[in-house]
Design an enzyme around this catalytic site. Structure first.
Site, mmCIF file in Angstrom:
data_model
loop_
_atom_site.group_PDB
_atom_site.id
_atom_site.type_symbol
_atom_site.label_atom_id
_atom_site.label_comp_id
_atom_site.label_asym_id
_atom_site.label_seq_id
_atom_site.Cartn_x
_atom_site.Cartn_y
_atom_site.Cartn_z
ATOM 1 N N GLY A 94 0.960 -1.159 0.076
ATOM 2 C CA GLY A 94 0.099 -0.045 -0.053
ATOM 3 C C GLY A 94 0.956 1.162 -0.028
ATOM 4 O O GLY A 94 0.523 2.263 -0.832
ATOM 5 N N GLN A 203 -7.597 -0.136 3.459
ATOM 6 C CA GLN A 203 -8.443 -0.589 4.744
ATOM 7 C C GLN A 203 -9.912 -1.066 3.943
ATOM 8 O O GLN A 203 -10.692 -1.858 4.878
ATOM 9 C CB GLN A 203 -8.693 0.371 5.755
ATOM 10 C CG GLN A 203 -7.499 0.749 6.725
ATOM 11 C CD GLN A 203 -6.939 -0.370 7.392
ATOM 12 O OE1 GLN A 203 -7.932 -1.397 8.041
ATOM 13 N NE2 GLN A 203 -5.817 -0.593 7.849
ATOM 14 N N THR A 261 11.837 -7.959 -11.061
ATOM 15 C CA THR A 261 10.991 -9.257 -11.422
ATOM 16 C C THR A 261 9.875 -9.529 -10.416
ATOM 17 O O THR A 261 9.834 -9.225 -9.285
ATOM 18 C CB THR A 261 12.082 -10.666 -11.192
ATOM 19 O OG1 THR A 261 13.125 -10.430 -11.803
ATOM 20 C CG2 THR A 261 11.266 -11.878 -11.473
ATOM 21 N N CYS A 348 2.178 2.278 12.922
ATOM 22 C CA CYS A 348 3.675 3.087 12.343
ATOM 23 C C CYS A 348 3.581 4.331 13.380
ATOM 24 O O CYS A 348 4.672 4.586 13.712
ATOM 25 C CB CYS A 348 3.055 3.903 11.118
ATOM 26 S SG CYS A 348 2.013 2.973 9.700
HETATM 27 C C1 LIG Z 1 -1.512 -0.512 5.868
HETATM 28 C C2 LIG Z 1 -1.793 0.596 5.308
HETATM 29 C C3 LIG Z 1 -1.107 1.367 4.223
HETATM 30 C C4 LIG Z 1 0.362 0.713 4.121
HETATM 31 O O1 LIG Z 1 0.365 -0.571 3.420
HETATM 32 P P1 LIG Z 1 1.437 -1.484 3.273
HETATM 33 O O2 LIG Z 1 1.270 -2.615 2.467
HETATM 34 O O3 LIG Z 1 1.559 -1.868 4.704
HETATM 35 O O4 LIG Z 1 2.562 -0.549 2.767
HETATM 36 C C5 LIG Z 1 -1.552 2.447 3.613
HETATM 37 N N1 LIG Z 1 -2.730 2.992 3.818
HETATM 38 C C6 LIG Z 1 -3.579 2.357 4.652
HETATM 39 C C7 LIG Z 1 -4.754 3.053 5.028
HETATM 40 C C8 LIG Z 1 -3.077 1.287 5.573
HETATM 41 O O5 LIG Z 1 -3.886 0.696 6.443
#
Ligand SMILES: *Cc1c(COP(=O)(O)O)cnc(C)c1O
Length: 420
Positions: A94, A203, A261, A348
């Site tokens: 994400g 989410q 890759t 985080c």
């Molecule tokens: C977890 C999350 C991310 C980050 O995704 P990752 O795959 O852990 O990098 C970004 N946005 C939201 C809303 C999230 O909950």
């Protein structure tokens, strides 16, 4: 057996019990941080770590078998969100998808002299930190207020868009308080005004319906580990015709938009997880909403506690409370002792002493924001677990308050309660 041996055995037994308590009898209520992989996802991945290990860029049959898996997964993921296969880019998750979407829209805007971006104050840090980076480059960022209920109004977006706006980025559902944003209406406004609309749907995926065409979405981010897929893999959907700026340079994978890759096992596992989540979405949501509301009702009985975010317009599995007079970190540790995995907010920010920017954005005072608890459910949670959790939280909150100097001041009237 000697005395010594018996003591050793006993201490081994205690260790065993503690292990069981911590690892097996665990109640996992931190599904917004990450989820357990589904059986279907694990099973889908295994052959691609073993029998089918070719590089999809190779011309031989081993490579072509992998290339077929790749295009199959791409098509299935596209189908789940109403996109075309060519509009699906695989990323490392994400965060990368958010970064690439925002940077790409900014570069497109920059070429036309449009350097204004609209977003909200409670986005994920993958969005906020990318916007801060662009601000240092001379972009102007407008962060919209999300009100006490944690929902931005479409009208705010319409009012904020200017001649030089190149991007609107508003998350579909918030990761801390679970509130759902009116993204279809926001997308419509952006479409009318000719501004690119990106939404972080990390989410939302698997819990809310996603159709990029119907919802007027130009760019969208997904992350597999939030819907029972593997970690380290995600998707950036980008509407046909919008050029992407690669963040990783190298080979021509992903039509030159993301080199490296392809992680075939993870991509196949993500496709299986997303399909499964989308197939059972409505049934799961119904069950989760019932568990969520039971949990909310139970925790609402705690005096001087408040639910964060709108009670109705929130993700099926999200519960987030503030308790006055306690400190979130101690609450989490004591709940962990009772076998409950919870969070104070996003993964985080935990570990840092700053209160959550999301709770500050909905107007919670610093002291109150420090006493937060986020419980996020999955399909695996049961009603018994909810009953147990309500009792455990009640107990721990009362225990922490019993020796909190702030609580003493509040109860004696030397200090005024902020949560009534
Ligand atoms: C977890 C999350 C991310 C980050 O995704 P990752 O795959 O852990 O990098 C970004 N946005 C939201 C809303 C999230 O909950």
């Amino acid at each position: 057996m000697s005395d010594n041996g018996e003591i050793l055995c006993l201490s081994e037994a205690v260790k065993q019990i503690n292990f069981l308590r911590r690892h097996i009898m665990r109640i996992y209520l931190d599904n917004a941080a990450t989820t357990r992989m589904s059986r279907a996802s694990v099973d889908a991945m295994l052959p691609y770590m073993d029998a089918v290990y070719g590089n999809p860029s190779s011309l031989h049959s081993a490579g072509q078998a992998a290339a077929e898996a790749l295009s199959g997964a791409r098509r299935r993921i596209a189908d789940c969100i109403g996109a075309l296969p060519k509009e699906i880019i695989f990323t490392s998750g994400g965060s990368e998808a958010d970064n690439q979407a925002i940077i790409s829209a900014a570069r497109i805007g920059q070429k036309k002299g449009r350097k204004h971006i609209v977003s909200t104050a409670f986005e994920h840090h993958a969005v906020l930190h990318t916007l801060q980076k662009l601000e240092k480059e001379g972009f102007e960022i407008t962060l919209l207020d999300v009100h006490e209920n944690g929902i931005v109004w479409p009208k705010q977006v319409a009012d904020a868009i200017r001649e030089d706006t190149c991007l609107v980025t508003v998350m579909y559902a918030n990761n801390e308080i679970g509130t759902i944003q009116p993204i279809k209406a926001i997308g419509e406004i952006c479409r009318e005004k000719g501004v690119i609309f990106h939404t972080d749907a990390v989410q939302a995926a698997g819990h809310l319906s996603i159709n990029v065409k119907e919802q007027n979405i130009d760019m969208l981010s997904l992350s597999a580990h939030k819907f029972h897929g593997p970690k380290g893999i995600g998707v950036l959907y980008v509407k046909e015709g919008i050029p992407l700026t690669p963040l990783i340079e190298g080979g021509a994978q992903e039509w030159g938009r993301r080199a490296g890759t392809e992680n075939i096992p993870a991509i196949v596992g993500m496709a299986a997880a997303l399909e499964e989540a989308c197939t059972h979405r409505e049934d799961n949501a119904k069950r989760l909403c019932a568990l969520r509301d039971k949990l909310i009702a139970g925790l609402s009985q705690i005096p001087h506690a408040i639910l964060n975010g709108d009670a109705a317009d929130r993700l099926p599995g999200n519960v987030n409370f503030c308790f006055e007079g306690i400190e979130g970190e101690s609450l989490l540790l004591l709940l962990d002792d009772k076998g409950i995995c919870a969070s104070s907010g996003s993964a985080c920010t935990s570990g840092s002493l700053d209160p959550s920017h999301v709770l500050l954005a909905i107007g919670r005072a610093h002291d109150i924001a420090h006493g937060s608890l986020r419980l996020t459910l999955s399909e695996e949670n049961t009603e018994e677990q909810i009953v147990y959790t309500v009792e455990a939280v009640k107990e721990v909150v009362a225990y922490l308050r019993s020796f909190s100097p702030i609580w003493r001041d509040l109860v004696s009237g030397r200090r005024e309660f902020m949560i009534k």
